[in-house]
Scaffold this motif. Structure first.
Motif, PDB file in Angstrom:
ATOM      1  N   LYS A   1       0.838  -1.206   0.000  1.00  0.00           N
ATOM      2  CA  LYS A   1       0.000   0.000   0.000  1.00  0.00           C
ATOM      3  C   LYS A   1       0.869   1.251   0.000  1.00  0.00           C
ATOM      4  CE  LYS A   1      -2.662  -0.459   3.530  1.00  0.00           C
ATOM      5  NZ  LYS A   1      -3.683  -0.408   4.580  1.00  0.00           N
ATOM      6  N   ALA A   2       2.014   1.181   0.645  1.00  0.00           N
ATOM      7  CA  ALA A   2       2.944   2.318   0.686  1.00  0.00           C
ATOM      8  C   ALA A   2       3.874   2.323  -0.532  1.00  0.00           C
ATOM      9  CB  ALA A   2       3.765   2.275   1.976  1.00  0.00           C
ATOM     10  N   GLU A   3       3.643   1.389  -1.468  1.00  0.00           N
ATOM     11  CA  GLU A   3       4.444   1.245  -2.681  1.00  0.00           C
ATOM     12  C   GLU A   3       5.922   0.990  -2.383  1.00  0.00           C
ATOM     13  OE1 GLU A   3       3.597   4.076  -5.750  1.00  0.00           O
ATOM     14  OE2 GLU A   3       1.443   3.975  -5.374  1.00  0.00           O
ATOM     15  N   LEU A   4       6.157   0.144  -1.387  1.00  0.00           N
ATOM     16  CA  LEU A   4       7.503  -0.266  -1.006  1.00  0.00           C
ATOM     17  C   LEU A   4       7.664  -1.757  -1.281  1.00  0.00           C
ATOM     18  CD1 LEU A   4       7.707   1.609   2.407  1.00  0.00           C
ATOM     19  CD2 LEU A   4       8.902   2.223   0.285  1.00  0.00           C
ATOM     20  N   GLN A   5       8.827  -2.119  -1.786  1.00  0.00           N
ATOM     21  CA  GLN A   5       9.073  -3.502  -2.160  1.00  0.00           C
ATOM     22  C   GLN A   5       9.526  -4.327  -0.951  1.00  0.00           C
ATOM     23  OE1 GLN A   5      12.462  -4.548  -4.773  1.00  0.00           O
ATOM     24  NE2 GLN A   5      10.882  -5.274  -6.210  1.00  0.00           N
ATOM     25  N   VAL A   6       9.022  -5.561  -0.896  1.00  0.00           N
ATOM     26  CA  VAL A   6       9.394  -6.514   0.146  1.00  0.00           C
ATOM     27  C   VAL A   6       9.912  -7.779  -0.515  1.00  0.00           C
ATOM     28  CG1 VAL A   6       8.591  -7.920   2.095  1.00  0.00           C
ATOM     29  CG2 VAL A   6       7.624  -5.654   1.734  1.00  0.00           C
ATOM     30  N   LEU A   7      10.984  -8.310   0.035  1.00  0.00           N
ATOM     31  CA  LEU A   7      11.521  -9.598  -0.385  1.00  0.00           C
ATOM     32  C   LEU A   7      11.245 -10.588   0.733  1.00  0.00           C
ATOM     33  CD1 LEU A   7      13.242 -11.474  -2.172  1.00  0.00           C
ATOM     34  CD2 LEU A   7      15.267 -10.536  -1.013  1.00  0.00           C
ATOM     35  N   PHE A   8      10.542 -11.665   0.403  1.00  0.00           N
ATOM     36  CA  PHE A   8      10.247 -12.726   1.365  1.00  0.00           C
ATOM     37  C   PHE A   8      11.048 -13.952   0.957  1.00  0.00           C
ATOM     38  CE2 PHE A   8       7.945 -16.167   3.367  1.00  0.00           C
ATOM     39  CZ  PHE A   8       7.562 -15.628   4.583  1.00  0.00           C
ATOM     40  N   LEU A   9      12.064 -14.291   1.742  1.00  0.00           N
ATOM     41  CA  LEU A   9      12.979 -15.387   1.417  1.00  0.00           C
ATOM     42  C   LEU A   9      12.587 -16.680   2.105  1.00  0.00           C
ATOM     43  CD1 LEU A   9      16.474 -13.683   1.748  1.00  0.00           C
ATOM     44  CD2 LEU A   9      15.538 -14.730  -0.299  1.00  0.00           C
ATOM     45  N   VAL A  10      12.604 -17.765   1.333  1.00  0.00           N
ATOM     46  CA  VAL A  10      12.345 -19.094   1.883  1.00  0.00           C
ATOM     47  C   VAL A  10      13.497 -20.021   1.514  1.00  0.00           C
ATOM     48  CG1 VAL A  10       9.843 -18.776   1.752  1.00  0.00           C
ATOM     49  CG2 VAL A  10      11.036 -19.906  -0.125  1.00  0.00           C
ATOM     50  N   HIS A  11      13.602 -21.125   2.239  1.00  0.00           N
ATOM     51  CA  HIS A  11      14.680 -22.078   1.957  1.00  0.00           C
ATOM     52  C   HIS A  11      14.188 -23.410   1.405  1.00  0.00           C
ATOM     53  CE1 HIS A  11      13.440 -23.683   5.810  1.00  0.00           C
ATOM     54  NE2 HIS A  11      14.193 -24.732   5.590  1.00  0.00           N
ATOM     55  N   LEU A  12      12.872 -23.628   1.383  1.00  0.00           N
ATOM     56  CA  LEU A  12      12.314 -24.875   0.855  1.00  0.00           C
ATOM     57  C   LEU A  12      11.277 -24.577  -0.222  1.00  0.00           C
ATOM     58  CD1 LEU A  12      11.631 -26.862   4.162  1.00  0.00           C
ATOM     59  CD2 LEU A  12      13.484 -27.271   2.528  1.00  0.00           C
ATOM     60  N   ASP A  13      11.249 -25.414  -1.258  1.00  0.00           N
ATOM     61  CA  ASP A  13      10.287 -25.233  -2.352  1.00  0.00           C
ATOM     62  C   ASP A  13       8.852 -25.189  -1.854  1.00  0.00           C
ATOM     63  OD1 ASP A  13      12.434 -25.264  -4.055  1.00  0.00           O
ATOM     64  OD2 ASP A  13      12.070 -27.275  -4.831  1.00  0.00           O
ATOM     65  N   VAL A  14       8.502 -26.068  -0.942  1.00  0.00           N
ATOM     66  CA  VAL A  14       7.126 -26.143  -0.464  1.00  0.00           C
ATOM     67  C   VAL A  14       6.698 -24.846   0.214  1.00  0.00           C
ATOM     68  CG1 VAL A  14       7.690 -27.179   1.785  1.00  0.00           C
ATOM     69  CG2 VAL A  14       5.461 -27.625   0.729  1.00  0.00           C
ATOM     70  N   LEU A  15       7.634 -24.101   0.765  1.00  0.00           N
ATOM     71  CA  LEU A  15       7.304 -22.848   1.444  1.00  0.00           C
ATOM     72  C   LEU A  15       6.910 -21.752   0.465  1.00  0.00           C
ATOM     73  CD1 LEU A  15      10.008 -22.854   4.247  1.00  0.00           C
ATOM     74  CD2 LEU A  15       7.590 -23.469   4.433  1.00  0.00           C
ATOM     75  N   VAL A  16       7.355 -21.841  -0.778  1.00  0.00           N
ATOM     76  CA  VAL A  16       6.941 -20.863  -1.788  1.00  0.00           C
ATOM     77  C   VAL A  16       5.427 -20.945  -1.965  1.00  0.00           C
ATOM     78  CG1 VAL A  16       7.092 -20.185  -4.215  1.00  0.00           C
ATOM     79  CG2 VAL A  16       9.165 -20.849  -2.980  1.00  0.00           C
ATOM     80  N   HIS A  17       4.927 -22.142  -2.147  1.00  0.00           N
ATOM     81  CA  HIS A  17       3.491 -22.318  -2.367  1.00  0.00           C
ATOM     82  C   HIS A  17       2.698 -21.960  -1.116  1.00  0.00           C
ATOM     83  CE1 HIS A  17      -0.351 -23.989  -3.510  1.00  0.00           C
ATOM     84  NE2 HIS A  17       0.100 -23.987  -4.754  1.00  0.00           N
ATOM     85  N   GLN A  18       3.150 -22.385   0.044  1.00  0.00           N
ATOM     86  CA  GLN A  18       2.443 -22.064   1.289  1.00  0.00           C
ATOM     87  C   GLN A  18       2.389 -20.553   1.514  1.00  0.00           C
ATOM     88  OE1 GLN A  18       4.338 -24.235   4.482  1.00  0.00           O
ATOM     89  NE2 GLN A  18       3.645 -26.207   3.697  1.00  0.00           N
ATOM     90  N   THR A  19       3.487 -19.880   1.228  1.00  0.00           N
ATOM     91  CA  THR A  19       3.534 -18.426   1.396  1.00  0.00           C
ATOM     92  C   THR A  19       2.586 -17.757   0.414  1.00  0.00           C
ATOM     93  OG1 THR A  19       5.826 -18.555   2.152  1.00  0.00           O
ATOM     94  CG2 THR A  19       5.053 -16.412   1.379  1.00  0.00           C
TER      95      THR A  19
END
Length: 139
Positions: A48-66
């Protein structure tokens, strides 16, 4: 969706730390307490504030869950992960540390205001995460 009171407290305390200039903070909560839900709310606020966020995961399954949790919140995401759509315009980027280590395309568009490490006890200490901290010391 509205956060539960303890989730809102965690988010509020994190924002207080960020506003005070703290660069590294850790949210610790038990399994099933909704840490990804808290993260989705934070990503929503940043988008909403037009700021970029990087969400890092270490397992493939966490990409889908996130992505499942973030999409429930209506957050448009780009992915730095093999087999997922890359979108350099998305303010929220969900990334696999393994894919980031193998690709360079993200270096052209990624300039996060905030970096969130899922499973921080593992992800934060990866080689790529160490590089990222050097690239964006203000994030």
């Amino acid at each position: 969706m509205k956060l539960r009171p303890y989730q809102q407290t965690l988010k509020t305390e994190l924002y207080q730390q960020i506003n005070a200039g703290v660069k590294r903070s850790c949210i610790i909560a038990g399994t099933g307490s909704g840490k990804t839900r808290i993260a989705s709310d934070i990503c929503f606020d940043y988008s909403k504030a037009e700021l970029q966020v990087l969400f890092l995961v270490h397992l493939d399954v966490l990409v889908h869950q996130t992505w499942d949790k973030f999409s429930e919140q209506g957050i448009h995401c780009g992915f730095i992960k093999s087999g997922w759509p890359e979108d350099s315009e998305a303010l929220t980027q969900i990334a696999s540390i393994q894919t980031m280590a193998k690709r360079d395309s993200w270096r052209q568009y990624l300039h996060p205001a905030l970096i969130l490490y899922d499973e921080g006890h593992i992800t934060y200490f990866s080689a790529i995460a160490n590089q990222l901290r050097g690239m964006w010391p203000e994030a």
